[in-house]
Design a protein around this motif. Sequence first.
Motif: not given
Length: 411
Positions: A70-91
Amino acid sequence: MEPRKDRVPTWLALLALAVALPPAAIWLLWQYMAATATPLHKDPRTVPSATRSAPSPEWTRAVEQARQIARADLSEKNLPGMSVAVGARGDLVWAEGFGWADLKDRAVVTPATRFRIGTASVALTSAAAGLLIEKQRLKLDEKVQTYVPGFPEKEWPVTLAQLMGHVAGVRTDGGDEGPLFSGHCARPVEALRFFAEDPLRFEPGTRFQFLSYGWILVSAAVEAAAQEPYAAFMRKRIFEPLEMNDTTVDEATADSAPPAAPDRATSYFPRFAGDPRYGPDPMRPLDYSCYAGSSVFLSTPSDLVRFAMAINRGKLLQPDTVRLLQASQRLASGEETGYGLGWDLETVSLSGRQTSVVGHDGDVLGGMAVSLMTIPEHGIVVSVTANTSYADTFSLAVKIAQAFTPAPAPR
């Protein structure tokens, strides 16, 4: 004295100059924009981030790998900000914000920062329709006029299913200069004045074309069948039961900037060529109210993951309803569209094999800024939101899903 035979006629030289100047000017502009673009995050390792809690030991390695991606993607694309979330097995196993929610104030994105989710709103509206289908208050094969009588009869009948599957032929806009941004609608049906009288673009069922205006009609149908305002129905029947506390209607209008709030990301737009690498400009004031359930919501990746997990685990809709909504539609020719009734169906490479994913991307002012992706085979849900259009969040979501996908067993 006779003229030289090798002299180029003046008209021919001028023609050559006229042909050469536009490409040269474009090239020079491209070079200028590239030279003047300010890197927002020069070093991926120094990108600011915020998370609510540490992941469980089971997911520590996957989270650390995904965090670096995520950090590399933000830097490479020159984005101001982003947010990420992941769910697994219902949590919900990971949620983290990266970069700046607002460039002027340097407010750091947190998991609670709300983003415009654009056309990812369609998946939420699809679930609302599913609830009413289960109660037999909406029927997919009914003509839309059954629920929205203000929409005139057309050359061919238009059904609710055709609208939800983007095969209805209803007019739409280009996503960035549509007339609906200049109006305000208290109810979805009020947006009909912008397109109801236009002819269909093609015979329903013969072509697939993403149609935001079609989902305005679906929103109006939901409101009519629910017998209460669309936004209130969404809040009471979907957001509150699933504890999607950060999901709400976008209250910004075309006459003013979005209300200043510490939990809302400022929206940006690439200043050149639809490419964030050349730097962002603040997005002009927009009013999404007339777009209703096709684009009107603010949300967070955590809320979107909660929503998708509830869909997958039968906590919101019955399994048969989910299968109905997520089944690829077919055109009259028999060709599959790769799209259900408000859900996009894709195949991506995960752990070296082709894997089916179900979800929806969100375009904001014509460019992708949000992705919601479920991987049923692995019980994983990923959501990525950015505060700049054309952020290509889908490719990042795939990379993050890869980090959380177990490697195939050795043969």
